[in-house]
Enzyme design. Structure first.
Site, PDB file in Angstrom:
ATOM      1  N   THR A 127     -13.403   6.004   7.753  1.00 19.70           N
ATOM      2  CA  THR A 127     -14.216   5.548   6.622  1.00 19.70           C
ATOM      3  C   THR A 127     -14.553   4.075   6.829  1.00 19.70           C
ATOM      4  OG1 THR A 127     -12.363   4.760   5.274  1.00 19.70           O
ATOM      5  CG2 THR A 127     -12.931   7.108   5.096  1.00 19.70           C
ATOM      6  N   TYR A 169       0.833  -1.207   0.000  1.00 19.23           N
ATOM      7  CA  TYR A 169       0.000   0.000   0.000  1.00 19.23           C
ATOM      8  C   TYR A 169       0.864   1.252   0.000  1.00 19.23           C
ATOM      9  CZ  TYR A 169      -3.291   3.545   1.616  1.00 19.23           C
ATOM     10  OH  TYR A 169      -4.050   4.691   1.741  1.00 19.23           O
TER      11      TYR A 169
END
Length: 250
Positions: free
Chosen positions: A190, A155
């Protein structure tokens, strides 16, 4: 209100989370938003809600890793709206694994969605923006494109690639008056991060270095995206806008 009046903006990964907040805010500020996603049900629901609030929005089914999908999406926007003023490359995925546990397939998948999509999207919008001699591209990276942290090698590498790709595009596209910038959020509350934030140990690890001591709300990041899309940022180009509550200052 009206900070992006009459601008036509394409947002990827717009059906939920941070992408949905980008779309909602841009529409509230006067843009015609093309909300793209793979999830048609959530995408249509999101567009309906934006319209209910008085905004202008359309849904596009877009696989951001598919070049033909990008061509079709841009063609649709130009046919319906005659121009494309801005692209927000927001779509992305997160995998939490240290480098020694990351498979080739996991590495490739992260780069396909987080990096290849940004390349394909950017390339797809250059021609209409070049013809208009103006445009704006906002690439959503991460603080982990700036600094390292344990347990997310693929990532972090992908977000670092987005950061430097943004710089390269800023150089290449400046002659066409196409502004290209990156946004680097810190920890955001989120659906993608909620499971991590709900675990006390991982929450402490993520929020400990954040000087303001909390996760960002998606709207706080969307305000940065709105600024970069707006004419208020007309001289902002090749920049990194960090929205991290002080994480990278610590």
């Amino acid at each position: 209100m009206g900070r992006v009046n009459d601008k036509v903006v394409l947002v990827t990964g717009g059906a939920m989370g941070m992408g949905l907040t980008h779309c909602t805010l841009l529409a509230r500020e006067g843009a015609t938003v093309y909300l793209s996603d793979m999830n048609e049900e959530l995408g249509h629901q999101a567009v309906a809600e934006i319209r209910r609030q008085g905004g202008k929005a359309h849904f596009l089914h877009l696989d951001v890793t598919n070049e033909n999908h990008w061509t079709g999406a841009v063609d649709t926007i130009l046919a319906e709206s005659d121009r494309l003023d801005a692209l927000v490359n927001n779509a992305g995925i997160l995998t939490l694994k240290p480098v020694q546990d990351t498979s080739n397939e996991e590495w490739d998948r992260i780069f396909e969605i987080n990096v290849r999509s940004v390349f394909l999207g950017t390339r797809a919008v250059i021609e209409p923006m070049r013809k208009a001699h103006k445009g704006c591209i906002v690439n959503v990276s991460s603080i982990y494109g700036l600094v390292g942290a344990p347990g997310a090698a693929a990532y972090e590498a992908s977000k670092g690639a987005v950061r430097l790709f943004t710089k390269a595009c800023a150089v290449d596209l400046a002659p066409f008056n196409i502004r290209v910038n990156s946004v680097h959020p810190g920890v955001i509350a989120t659906p993608m991060t909620q499971q991590i934030l709900d675990a006390p140990q991982s929450a402490r690890a993520l929020l400990g270095p954040t000087l303001l001591g909390r996760a960002a709300q998606p709207m706080e990041v969307s305000q940065a995206v709105l600024f970069l899309v707006s004419d208020e940022a007309s001289f902002v180009h090749g920049s990194e806008l960090v929205v991290d509550g002080g994480y990278t200052a610590n």
